[in-house]
Design a protein around this motif. Structure first.
Motif, PDB file in Angstrom:
ATOM      1  N   LEU A  88      37.896  39.055  39.795  1.00 37.16           N
ATOM      2  CA  LEU A  88      38.760  40.035  39.404  1.00 37.16           C
ATOM      3  C   LEU A  88      38.899  40.675  38.155  1.00 37.16           C
ATOM      4  CD1 LEU A  88      41.018  42.268  41.373  1.00 37.16           C
ATOM      5  CD2 LEU A  88      42.276  40.347  41.284  1.00 37.16           C
ATOM      6  N   ILE A  89      39.358  39.735  37.657  1.00 37.40           N
ATOM      7  CA  ILE A  89      40.000  39.791  36.244  1.00 37.40           C
ATOM      8  C   ILE A  89      38.803  39.139  35.551  1.00 37.40           C
ATOM      9  CG2 ILE A  89      41.678  38.208  34.789  1.00 37.40           C
ATOM     10  CD1 ILE A  89      43.555  37.115  36.767  1.00 37.40           C
ATOM     11  N   ASP A  90      37.918  40.883  34.884  1.00 34.37           N
ATOM     12  CA  ASP A  90      37.182  40.731  34.047  1.00 34.37           C
ATOM     13  C   ASP A  90      37.682  41.589  32.802  1.00 34.37           C
ATOM     14  OD1 ASP A  90      37.843  43.560  34.989  1.00 34.37           O
ATOM     15  OD2 ASP A  90      35.775  43.283  35.965  1.00 34.37           O
ATOM     16  N   LYS A  91      37.348  42.170  32.579  1.00 33.19           N
ATOM     17  CA  LYS A  91      37.289  42.939  31.029  1.00 33.19           C
ATOM     18  C   LYS A  91      37.990  44.293  30.688  1.00 33.19           C
ATOM     19  CE  LYS A  91      34.586  44.668  26.768  1.00 33.19           C
ATOM     20  NZ  LYS A  91      33.840  44.997  25.693  1.00 33.19           N
ATOM     21  N   LYS A  92      37.416  44.807  32.504  1.00 29.23           N
ATOM     22  CA  LYS A  92      38.209  45.799  32.623  1.00 29.23           C
ATOM     23  C   LYS A  92      39.499  45.831  32.821  1.00 29.23           C
ATOM     24  CE  LYS A  92      36.799  49.565  35.424  1.00 29.23           C
ATOM     25  NZ  LYS A  92      36.767  50.229  36.873  1.00 29.23           N
ATOM     26  N   LEU A  93      39.718  44.863  33.720  1.00 28.76           N
ATOM     27  CA  LEU A  93      41.123  44.896  34.327  1.00 28.76           C
ATOM     28  C   LEU A  93      41.480  43.841  33.108  1.00 28.76           C
ATOM     29  CD1 LEU A  93      42.800  45.084  36.684  1.00 28.76           C
ATOM     30  CD2 LEU A  93      42.804  42.624  36.596  1.00 28.76           C
ATOM     31  N   LEU A  94      41.434  42.824  32.289  1.00 31.17           N
ATOM     32  CA  LEU A  94      42.334  42.571  31.106  1.00 31.17           C
ATOM     33  C   LEU A  94      42.857  43.573  30.228  1.00 31.17           C
ATOM     34  CD1 LEU A  94      40.025  39.209  30.623  1.00 31.17           C
ATOM     35  CD2 LEU A  94      42.749  39.899  31.224  1.00 31.17           C
ATOM     36  N   ALA A  95      42.094  44.464  30.264  1.00 30.15           N
ATOM     37  CA  ALA A  95      42.459  45.658  29.452  1.00 30.15           C
ATOM     38  C   ALA A  95      43.296  46.466  29.860  1.00 30.15           C
ATOM     39  CB  ALA A  95      41.451  46.645  29.451  1.00 30.15           C
ATOM     40  N   LYS A  96      43.963  45.992  31.236  1.00 28.09           N
ATOM     41  CA  LYS A  96      45.076  46.601  31.992  1.00 28.09           C
ATOM     42  C   LYS A  96      46.913  45.881  31.891  1.00 28.09           C
ATOM     43  CE  LYS A  96      42.419  50.292  33.977  1.00 28.09           C
ATOM     44  NZ  LYS A  96      42.432  51.611  33.692  1.00 28.09           N
ATOM     45  N   PHE A  97      46.159  44.797  31.652  1.00 31.21           N
ATOM     46  CA  PHE A  97      47.328  44.242  30.947  1.00 31.21           C
ATOM     47  C   PHE A  97      48.658  44.232  30.098  1.00 31.21           C
ATOM     48  CE2 PHE A  97      44.591  41.572  33.624  1.00 31.21           C
ATOM     49  CZ  PHE A  97      45.740  40.194  34.296  1.00 31.21           C
ATOM     50  N   LYS A  98      48.903  44.088  30.153  1.00 28.77           N
ATOM     51  CA  LYS A  98      50.714  44.269  28.869  1.00 28.77           C
ATOM     52  C   LYS A  98      50.188  43.782  27.606  1.00 28.77           C
ATOM     53  CE  LYS A  98      55.378  43.910  28.014  1.00 28.77           C
ATOM     54  NZ  LYS A  98      57.156  44.072  28.291  1.00 28.77           N
ATOM     55  N   LYS A  99      50.183  44.472  26.307  1.00 29.06           N
ATOM     56  CA  LYS A  99      49.539  43.079  24.973  1.00 29.06           C
ATOM     57  C   LYS A  99      50.714  41.903  24.857  1.00 29.06           C
ATOM     58  CE  LYS A  99      46.735  43.415  21.561  1.00 29.06           C
ATOM     59  NZ  LYS A  99      45.784  43.793  21.017  1.00 29.06           N
ATOM     60  N   GLY A 100      49.793  41.037  25.515  1.00 27.98           N
ATOM     61  CA  GLY A 100      50.532  39.654  24.414  1.00 27.98           C
ATOM     62  C   GLY A 100      50.856  38.914  26.205  1.00 27.98           C
ATOM     63  N   ALA A 101      50.513  38.998  27.507  1.00 33.74           N
ATOM     64  CA  ALA A 101      50.996  38.414  28.709  1.00 33.74           C
ATOM     65  C   ALA A 101      50.125  37.349  28.744  1.00 33.74           C
ATOM     66  CB  ALA A 101      50.912  39.383  29.420  1.00 33.74           C
ATOM     67  N   TRP A 102      51.414  36.515  29.076  1.00 31.00           N
ATOM     68  CA  TRP A 102      50.482  34.970  29.600  1.00 31.00           C
ATOM     69  C   TRP A 102      50.027  35.350  31.327  1.00 31.00           C
ATOM     70  CZ3 TRP A 102      55.650  35.256  27.602  1.00 31.00           C
ATOM     71  CH2 TRP A 102      55.404  35.301  26.255  1.00 31.00           C
ATOM     72  N   LEU A 103      49.079  34.876  31.577  1.00 33.04           N
ATOM     73  CA  LEU A 103      48.241  34.300  32.610  1.00 33.04           C
ATOM     74  C   LEU A 103      47.782  32.829  32.632  1.00 33.04           C
ATOM     75  CD1 LEU A 103      46.689  35.899  35.182  1.00 33.04           C
ATOM     76  CD2 LEU A 103      44.338  35.314  33.706  1.00 33.04           C
ATOM     77  N   VAL A 104      48.779  32.955  34.648  1.00 34.36           N
ATOM     78  CA  VAL A 104      48.533  31.630  34.840  1.00 34.36           C
ATOM     79  C   VAL A 104      47.059  31.420  36.342  1.00 34.36           C
ATOM     80  CG1 VAL A 104      49.526  29.693  36.148  1.00 34.36           C
ATOM     81  CG2 VAL A 104      50.809  30.979  34.342  1.00 34.36           C
ATOM     82  N   ASN A 105      46.370  30.619  36.638  1.00 34.38           N
ATOM     83  CA  ASN A 105      45.175  31.158  37.837  1.00 34.38           C
ATOM     84  C   ASN A 105      45.448  29.344  38.394  1.00 34.38           C
ATOM     85  OD1 ASN A 105      43.807  31.560  39.238  1.00 34.38           O
ATOM     86  ND2 ASN A 105      41.753  31.200  37.732  1.00 34.38           N
ATOM     87  N   THR A 106      46.281  29.256  39.195  1.00 34.43           N
ATOM     88  CA  THR A 106      45.572  28.282  39.814  1.00 34.43           C
ATOM     89  C   THR A 106      45.428  28.231  41.204  1.00 34.43           C
ATOM     90  OG1 THR A 106      47.566  28.446  41.271  1.00 34.43           O
ATOM     91  CG2 THR A 106      47.314  26.926  39.101  1.00 34.43           C
ATOM     92  N   ALA A 107      44.601  29.753  41.509  1.00 35.26           N
ATOM     93  CA  ALA A 107      43.675  29.782  42.686  1.00 35.26           C
ATOM     94  C   ALA A 107      42.520  29.554  42.547  1.00 35.26           C
ATOM     95  CB  ALA A 107      43.906  31.673  43.188  1.00 35.26           C
ATOM     96  N   ARG A 108      41.154  29.954  42.577  1.00 30.66           N
ATOM     97  CA  ARG A 108      40.368  29.512  42.662  1.00 30.66           C
ATOM     98  C   ARG A 108      40.101  30.478  41.068  1.00 30.66           C
ATOM     99  NH1 ARG A 108      41.550  27.033  45.287  1.00 30.66           N
ATOM    100  NH2 ARG A 108      40.646  26.005  47.186  1.00 30.66           N
ATOM    101  N   GLY A 109      39.227  29.134  40.222  1.00 26.57           N
ATOM    102  CA  GLY A 109      38.457  30.132  38.802  1.00 26.57           C
ATOM    103  C   GLY A 109      37.057  30.630  38.613  1.00 26.57           C
ATOM    104  N   ALA A 110      37.280  31.396  40.120  1.00 26.34           N
ATOM    105  CA  ALA A 110      35.714  32.294  40.149  1.00 26.34           C
ATOM    106  C   ALA A 110      36.798  33.762  40.515  1.00 26.34           C
ATOM    107  CB  ALA A 110      34.823  32.158  41.112  1.00 26.34           C
ATOM    108  N   ILE A 111      38.117  33.627  40.149  1.00 24.86           N
ATOM    109  CA  ILE A 111      39.028  34.863  40.313  1.00 24.86           C
ATOM    110  C   ILE A 111      38.697  35.783  38.634  1.00 24.86           C
ATOM    111  CG2 ILE A 111      40.940  36.151  40.616  1.00 24.86           C
ATOM    112  CD1 ILE A 111      41.124  34.237  43.110  1.00 24.86           C
ATOM    113  N   CYS A 112      38.131  34.512  38.351  1.00 28.89           N
ATOM    114  CA  CYS A 112      38.459  35.215  36.505  1.00 28.89           C
ATOM    115  C   CYS A 112      36.855  35.074  36.114  1.00 28.89           C
ATOM    116  CB  CYS A 112      39.509  34.145  35.682  1.00 28.89           C
ATOM    117  SG  CYS A 112      41.147  34.214  36.097  1.00 28.89           S
ATOM    118  N   VAL A 113      36.957  35.699  35.726  1.00 31.44           N
ATOM    119  CA  VAL A 113      35.095  36.508  34.454  1.00 31.44           C
ATOM    120  C   VAL A 113      35.319  35.151  33.021  1.00 31.44           C
ATOM    121  CG1 VAL A 113      33.442  37.609  33.691  1.00 31.44           C
ATOM    122  CG2 VAL A 113      34.530  39.048  35.864  1.00 31.44           C
ATOM    123  N   GLU A 114      35.035  34.188  33.401  1.00 29.86           N
ATOM    124  CA  GLU A 114      35.349  33.127  32.273  1.00 29.86           C
ATOM    125  C   GLU A 114      35.271  33.745  30.692  1.00 29.86           C
ATOM    126  OE1 GLU A 114      31.264  30.231  31.944  1.00 29.86           O
ATOM    127  OE2 GLU A 114      32.087  30.180  33.920  1.00 29.86           O
TER     128      GLU A 114
END
Length: 361
Positions: free
Chosen positions: A236-262
Protein backbone atom coordinates in the motif's frame (compact mmCIF):
# COMPACT_ATOMS: atom_id res chain seq x y z
CA UNK A 1 -1.28 -36.45 18.61
CA UNK A 2 1.78 -34.56 17.43
CA UNK A 3 2.07 -30.80 18.05
CA UNK A 4 4.83 -28.85 16.29
CA UNK A 5 5.79 -25.35 17.46
CA UNK A 6 8.02 -22.98 15.46
CA UNK A 7 9.58 -20.49 17.89
CA UNK A 8 12.78 -18.43 18.10
CA UNK A 9 15.96 -19.36 19.95
CA UNK A 10 16.69 -17.22 22.99
CA UNK A 11 19.86 -18.75 24.43
CA UNK A 12 20.95 -17.21 27.72
CA UNK A 13 18.01 -14.81 27.69
CA UNK A 14 15.66 -17.78 28.21
CA UNK A 15 17.53 -18.70 31.39
CA UNK A 16 17.64 -15.13 32.59
CA UNK A 17 13.92 -14.66 32.06
CA UNK A 18 11.75 -17.80 32.49
CA UNK A 19 8.68 -15.84 31.36
CA UNK A 20 10.26 -15.42 27.91
CA UNK A 21 7.72 -18.01 26.85
CA UNK A 22 7.72 -17.48 23.08
CA UNK A 23 11.15 -19.08 22.59
CA UNK A 24 12.37 -22.59 21.84
CA UNK A 25 13.83 -23.03 25.29
CA UNK A 26 10.68 -22.14 27.27
CA UNK A 27 8.25 -23.70 24.77
CA UNK A 28 5.20 -21.53 25.57
CA UNK A 29 5.06 -23.45 28.85
CA UNK A 30 3.26 -26.30 27.06
CA UNK A 31 5.54 -29.34 27.22
CA UNK A 32 4.56 -30.75 30.61
CA UNK A 33 0.87 -30.17 29.91
CA UNK A 34 0.93 -31.81 26.47
CA UNK A 35 3.22 -34.71 27.28
CA UNK A 36 1.27 -35.34 30.49
CA UNK A 37 -1.67 -36.19 28.26
CA UNK A 38 0.39 -38.50 26.06
CA UNK A 39 0.95 -36.10 23.15
CA UNK A 40 4.20 -35.58 21.24
CA UNK A 41 5.56 -32.03 21.31
CA UNK A 42 8.25 -30.90 18.85
CA UNK A 43 9.69 -27.40 19.25
CA UNK A 44 12.10 -25.89 16.73
CA UNK A 45 13.36 -22.68 15.18
CA UNK A 46 14.29 -24.53 11.96
CA UNK A 47 11.72 -23.43 9.39
CA UNK A 48 13.42 -22.71 6.06
CA UNK A 49 14.13 -25.15 3.25
CA UNK A 50 13.25 -28.74 2.50
CA UNK A 51 15.63 -30.01 5.18
CA UNK A 52 14.11 -27.90 7.96
CA UNK A 53 12.72 -29.51 11.09
CA UNK A 54 9.36 -27.94 10.31
CA UNK A 55 9.21 -29.62 6.90
CA UNK A 56 10.25 -32.95 8.34
CA UNK A 57 7.84 -32.91 11.27
CA UNK A 58 4.75 -31.39 9.66
CA UNK A 59 4.11 -34.55 7.64
CA UNK A 60 2.28 -36.21 10.55
CA UNK A 61 1.55 -33.17 12.73
CA UNK A 62 -2.03 -32.61 13.86
CA UNK A 63 -1.41 -29.16 15.35
CA UNK A 64 1.16 -26.55 14.27
CA UNK A 65 1.92 -23.47 16.36
CA UNK A 66 3.72 -20.49 14.83
CA UNK A 67 4.35 -16.89 15.90
CA UNK A 68 4.42 -13.57 14.03
CA UNK A 69 7.90 -12.90 15.42
CA UNK A 70 9.70 -15.92 13.89
CA UNK A 71 7.00 -17.06 11.46
CA UNK A 72 6.90 -20.50 10.00
CA UNK A 73 5.32 -19.71 6.64
CA UNK A 74 2.55 -22.27 6.22
CA UNK A 75 2.17 -22.35 2.46
CA UNK A 76 -0.24 -24.32 0.30
CA UNK A 77 2.59 -26.75 -0.43
CA UNK A 78 3.26 -27.36 3.24
CA UNK A 79 -0.44 -27.79 3.98
CA UNK A 80 -0.65 -30.37 1.17
CA UNK A 81 2.14 -32.38 2.78
CA UNK A 82 0.65 -32.18 6.28
CA UNK A 83 -1.92 -34.94 5.81
CA UNK A 84 -2.99 -35.04 9.49
CA UNK A 85 -3.13 -31.30 10.07
CA UNK A 86 -6.31 -30.13 11.81
CA UNK A 87 -5.35 -26.95 13.71
CA UNK A 88 -3.02 -24.01 13.04
CA UNK A 89 -2.43 -21.67 15.97
CA UNK A 90 -0.72 -18.29 15.94
CA UNK A 91 0.84 -17.71 19.35
CA UNK A 92 0.15 -13.99 19.14
CA UNK A 93 -1.95 -12.11 16.61
CA UNK A 94 -1.78 -12.14 12.82
CA UNK A 95 -2.13 -15.11 10.49
CA UNK A 96 -0.90 -13.64 7.20
CA UNK A 97 1.96 -16.18 7.23
CA UNK A 98 -0.65 -18.91 6.64
CA UNK A 99 -2.30 -19.70 3.29
CA UNK A 100 -5.85 -19.31 4.59
CA UNK A 101 -7.45 -20.36 1.32
CA UNK A 102 -5.59 -23.67 1.41
CA UNK A 103 -6.50 -24.11 5.08
CA UNK A 104 -10.16 -23.51 4.26
CA UNK A 105 -10.09 -26.04 1.45
CA UNK A 106 -8.80 -28.66 3.89
CA UNK A 107 -11.20 -27.52 6.66
CA UNK A 108 -8.23 -26.83 8.92
CA UNK A 109 -9.06 -24.53 11.84
CA UNK A 110 -6.86 -21.42 12.08
CA UNK A 111 -6.87 -19.49 15.34
CA UNK A 112 -4.87 -16.76 17.06
CA UNK A 113 -4.86 -15.16 20.50
CA UNK A 114 -6.88 -12.05 19.81
CA UNK A 115 -6.17 -9.12 22.11
CA UNK A 116 -2.98 -10.58 23.56
CA UNK A 117 -0.77 -7.87 22.07
CA UNK A 118 -2.91 -4.75 21.74
CA UNK A 119 -1.61 -2.85 24.78
CA UNK A 120 1.98 -3.84 24.04
CA UNK A 121 1.83 -2.70 20.41
CA UNK A 122 0.04 0.56 21.23
CA UNK A 123 2.70 1.44 23.79
CA UNK A 124 5.41 0.62 21.26
CA UNK A 125 3.79 2.93 18.70
CA UNK A 126 3.76 5.83 21.15
CA UNK A 127 7.38 5.13 22.12
CA UNK A 128 8.43 5.08 18.47
CA UNK A 129 6.61 8.31 17.66
CA UNK A 130 8.36 10.09 20.52
CA UNK A 131 11.69 8.56 19.53
CA UNK A 132 11.35 9.92 16.00
CA UNK A 133 9.80 13.30 16.72
CA UNK A 134 12.30 14.14 19.49
CA UNK A 135 15.21 12.87 17.33
CA UNK A 136 16.25 10.54 20.14
CA UNK A 137 18.34 7.98 18.22
CA UNK A 138 20.93 10.46 16.85
CA UNK A 139 21.18 12.05 20.31
CA UNK A 140 21.81 8.69 21.92
CA UNK A 141 24.32 7.65 19.28
CA UNK A 142 26.16 10.95 19.67
CA UNK A 143 26.72 10.75 23.42
CA UNK A 144 27.59 7.04 23.29
CA UNK A 145 30.32 7.96 20.79
CA UNK A 146 31.71 10.57 23.16
CA UNK A 147 30.22 13.62 21.44
CA UNK A 148 28.30 16.64 22.74
CA UNK A 149 26.70 18.72 19.99
CA UNK A 150 23.30 19.99 21.08
CA UNK A 151 22.66 21.88 17.85
CA UNK A 152 23.27 18.84 15.67
CA UNK A 153 20.41 16.99 17.38
CA UNK A 154 18.11 19.91 18.19
CA UNK A 155 17.94 21.02 14.55
CA UNK A 156 15.53 18.16 13.87
CA UNK A 157 13.83 17.70 17.27
CA UNK A 158 10.16 18.67 17.68
CA UNK A 159 7.15 18.27 19.98
CA UNK A 160 4.13 16.04 19.39
CA UNK A 161 1.93 18.82 20.76
CA UNK A 162 0.41 20.81 17.94
CA UNK A 163 1.07 18.16 15.30
CA UNK A 164 -1.55 16.36 13.21
CA UNK A 165 -1.57 12.62 14.01
CA UNK A 166 -3.17 10.07 11.67
CA UNK A 167 -3.70 6.33 11.81
CA UNK A 168 -4.32 3.98 8.90
CA UNK A 169 -6.65 1.53 10.63
CA UNK A 170 -8.49 2.26 13.87
CA UNK A 171 -9.27 -1.11 15.39
CA UNK A 172 -8.11 -2.41 18.76
CA UNK A 173 -4.57 -1.07 18.45
CA UNK A 174 -5.32 2.10 16.50
CA UNK A 175 -7.86 3.24 19.08
CA UNK A 176 -5.43 2.63 21.93
CA UNK A 177 -2.74 4.61 20.12
CA UNK A 178 -5.06 7.60 19.70
CA UNK A 179 -6.23 7.36 23.30
CA UNK A 180 -2.65 7.51 24.56
CA UNK A 181 -1.61 10.29 22.19
CA UNK A 182 -4.54 12.49 23.19
CA UNK A 183 -2.63 13.41 26.35
CA UNK A 184 0.07 15.04 24.18
CA UNK A 185 -2.44 17.60 22.91
CA UNK A 186 -1.96 17.16 19.16
CA UNK A 187 -3.55 19.73 16.85
CA UNK A 188 -5.82 17.06 15.39
CA UNK A 189 -6.15 13.28 15.31
CA UNK A 190 -7.42 11.66 12.12
CA UNK A 191 -8.17 8.10 11.09
CA UNK A 192 -8.76 6.21 7.85
CA UNK A 193 -10.76 3.00 8.02
CA UNK A 194 -13.40 1.18 6.03
CA UNK A 195 -16.00 2.03 8.66
CA UNK A 196 -16.49 4.90 11.08
CA UNK A 197 -16.18 4.58 14.83
CA UNK A 198 -19.33 5.15 16.88
CA UNK A 199 -19.86 8.85 17.54
CA UNK A 200 -19.28 8.48 21.27
CA UNK A 201 -15.94 6.74 20.68
CA UNK A 202 -14.85 9.46 18.24
CA UNK A 203 -15.76 12.07 20.86
CA UNK A 204 -13.87 10.26 23.60
CA UNK A 205 -10.76 9.91 21.45
CA UNK A 206 -11.04 13.35 19.94
CA UNK A 207 -10.56 11.77 16.51
CA UNK A 208 -12.12 12.45 13.12
CA UNK A 209 -12.58 10.05 10.22
CA UNK A 210 -11.22 11.05 6.81
CA UNK A 211 -12.75 9.18 3.89
CA UNK A 212 -9.88 9.85 1.49
CA UNK A 213 -6.51 8.35 2.39
CA UNK A 214 -4.74 10.84 0.13
CA UNK A 215 -6.42 13.77 1.90
CA UNK A 216 -5.48 12.44 5.31
CA UNK A 217 -1.84 11.88 4.39
CA UNK A 218 -1.56 15.40 2.96
CA UNK A 219 -2.51 16.82 6.39
CA UNK A 220 -0.65 14.48 8.75
CA UNK A 221 2.66 15.21 10.44
CA UNK A 222 2.73 11.75 12.04
CA UNK A 223 1.30 8.64 10.35
CA UNK A 224 0.98 5.30 12.14
CA UNK A 225 0.02 2.08 10.33
CA UNK A 226 -2.39 -0.11 12.31
CA UNK A 227 -4.17 -2.19 9.66
CA UNK A 228 -3.90 -5.88 8.79
CA UNK A 229 -1.95 -7.26 5.86
CA UNK A 230 -4.16 -8.57 3.06
CA UNK A 231 -4.25 -8.20 -0.70
CA UNK A 232 -5.54 -4.62 -0.64
CA UNK A 233 -2.89 -3.43 1.85
CA UNK A 234 0.12 -5.37 0.55
CA UNK A 235 2.49 -2.75 -0.89
CA UNK A 236 0.00 0.00 0.00
CA UNK A 237 2.68 2.48 1.00
CA UNK A 238 4.63 2.73 -2.22
CA UNK A 239 6.27 5.53 -4.19
CA UNK A 240 2.94 6.74 -5.52
CA UNK A 241 1.28 6.96 -2.10
CA UNK A 242 4.38 8.40 -0.42
CA UNK A 243 4.15 11.31 -2.86
CA UNK A 244 0.82 12.16 -1.20
CA UNK A 245 2.38 12.50 2.26
CA UNK A 246 2.89 15.89 3.82
CA UNK A 247 6.53 16.82 3.20
CA UNK A 248 8.71 15.76 6.11
CA UNK A 249 6.17 13.52 7.88
CA UNK A 250 7.15 10.75 10.26
CA UNK A 251 5.91 7.23 9.48
CA UNK A 252 5.55 4.42 12.03
CA UNK A 253 4.71 0.84 11.02
CA UNK A 254 4.07 -1.84 13.65
CA UNK A 255 1.51 -3.69 11.50
CA UNK A 256 3.29 -5.74 8.82
CA UNK A 257 6.45 -5.02 6.85
CA UNK A 258 4.91 -5.96 3.51
CA UNK A 259 2.43 -3.08 3.77
CA UNK A 260 5.36 -0.81 2.85
CA UNK A 261 7.52 -1.15 -0.26
CA UNK A 262 10.99 -1.29 1.27
CA UNK A 263 12.96 0.51 -1.44
CA UNK A 264 10.32 3.23 -1.80
CA UNK A 265 10.44 3.99 1.93
CA UNK A 266 14.24 4.20 1.84
CA UNK A 267 14.09 6.58 -1.14
CA UNK A 268 11.46 8.75 0.58
CA UNK A 269 13.77 9.14 3.57
CA UNK A 270 16.74 10.03 1.41
CA UNK A 271 14.91 12.76 -0.50
CA UNK A 272 13.13 14.25 2.54
CA UNK A 273 9.61 13.09 1.69
CA UNK A 274 9.75 11.34 5.06
CA UNK A 275 11.60 12.87 8.02
CA UNK A 276 11.85 9.53 9.79
CA UNK A 277 10.61 5.94 9.74
CA UNK A 278 9.95 3.78 12.77
CA UNK A 279 9.55 0.13 11.80
CA UNK A 280 9.04 -2.90 14.00
CA UNK A 281 7.94 -5.25 11.23
CA UNK A 282 9.81 -6.57 8.22
CA UNK A 283 9.39 -8.93 5.30
CA UNK A 284 10.57 -11.58 5.40
CA UNK A 285 11.31 -12.23 9.06
CA UNK A 286 14.02 -12.52 10.18
CA UNK A 287 15.10 -9.78 7.79
CA UNK A 288 18.15 -10.55 5.64
CA UNK A 289 21.38 -8.76 6.51
CA UNK A 290 21.16 -6.63 3.35
CA UNK A 291 17.59 -5.45 3.91
CA UNK A 292 17.61 -1.70 3.05
CA UNK A 293 15.79 -0.77 6.26
CA UNK A 294 18.78 -1.89 8.32
CA UNK A 295 20.98 0.91 6.96
CA UNK A 296 18.71 3.58 5.45
CA UNK A 297 19.19 7.15 6.64
CA UNK A 298 17.10 10.29 6.46
CA UNK A 299 18.14 13.47 4.63
CA UNK A 300 20.19 14.57 7.67
CA UNK A 301 22.10 11.31 7.56
CA UNK A 302 20.46 10.11 10.76
CA UNK A 303 19.19 6.63 11.50
CA UNK A 304 15.58 5.84 12.20
CA UNK A 305 13.84 3.79 14.89
CA UNK A 306 14.00 0.15 13.85
CA UNK A 307 13.29 -2.88 16.06
CA UNK A 308 13.15 -6.65 15.30
CA UNK A 309 9.37 -7.19 15.65
CA UNK A 310 9.25 -6.92 19.42
CA UNK A 311 6.22 -4.63 19.79
CA UNK A 312 3.73 -7.42 20.46
CA UNK A 313 5.98 -9.72 22.44
CA UNK A 314 6.70 -7.94 25.71
CA UNK A 315 6.96 -10.30 28.69
CA UNK A 316 3.38 -9.43 29.67
CA UNK A 317 2.17 -10.15 26.13
CA UNK A 318 4.04 -13.47 26.05
CA UNK A 319 2.23 -14.61 29.17
CA UNK A 320 -1.09 -13.68 27.55
CA UNK A 321 -0.44 -15.37 24.22
CA UNK A 322 1.03 -18.49 25.84
CA UNK A 323 -2.08 -18.86 28.01
CA UNK A 324 -4.28 -18.19 24.97
CA UNK A 325 -2.47 -20.81 22.89
CA UNK A 326 -3.02 -23.39 25.61
CA UNK A 327 -6.72 -22.47 25.76
CA UNK A 328 -7.12 -22.88 21.99
CA UNK A 329 -5.48 -26.32 22.03
CA UNK A 330 -7.54 -27.33 25.06
CA UNK A 331 -10.71 -26.44 23.14
CA UNK A 332 -9.52 -28.52 20.21
CA UNK A 333 -8.72 -31.50 22.44
CA UNK A 334 -12.12 -31.25 24.10
CA UNK A 335 -13.71 -31.76 20.69
CA UNK A 336 -16.53 -29.33 21.44
CA UNK A 337 -15.22 -26.37 19.41
CA UNK A 338 -15.52 -24.17 22.48
CA UNK A 339 -13.07 -21.62 21.09
CA UNK A 340 -13.39 -17.94 21.87
CA UNK A 341 -15.20 -16.66 18.77
CA UNK A 342 -12.81 -13.70 18.47
CA UNK A 343 -9.83 -16.09 18.20
CA UNK A 344 -11.08 -17.90 15.10
CA UNK A 345 -9.85 -16.99 11.63
CA UNK A 346 -11.19 -19.98 9.68
CA UNK A 347 -13.16 -23.02 10.80
CA UNK A 348 -15.15 -25.75 9.03
CA UNK A 349 -14.02 -24.53 5.63
CA UNK A 350 -15.20 -20.95 6.08
CA UNK A 351 -13.89 -17.65 7.37
CA UNK A 352 -15.15 -17.15 10.90
CA UNK A 353 -17.92 -14.62 11.48
CA UNK A 354 -16.70 -12.28 14.19
CA UNK A 355 -15.98 -8.71 15.07
CA UNK A 356 -12.63 -8.38 13.32
CA UNK A 357 -10.84 -5.17 14.35
CA UNK A 358 -9.13 -3.38 11.49
CA UNK A 359 -5.73 -3.57 13.17
CA UNK A 360 -5.80 -7.25 14.08
CA UNK A 361 -2.04 -7.58 14.23
Amino acid sequence: MKVVAVLYKAGQAAKDQPRLLGCVENELGLRQWLEGQGHTFVVTDSKEGADSVLDRELVDAEVIITTPFHPGYISRERIARAKNLKLLVTAGVGSDHIDLTAANERKITVAEVTGSNVVSVAEHVVMTILTLVRNFVPAHEQVMAGGWDVADVAKDSYDVEGKVVATIGVGRIGQRVLRRLKAFDPAEMLYYDYQALPADVEAELGARRVESLDDMLAKADIVTVNCPLHESTRGLIDKKLLAKFKKGAWLVNTARGAICVEDDVAAALADGTLRGYGGDVWFPQPAPADHPWRTMRNRFGAGNAMTPHISGTSIDAQVRYAEGTKAIIASYLAGDKSYRPQDLIVIDGHYATRAYGSDKK
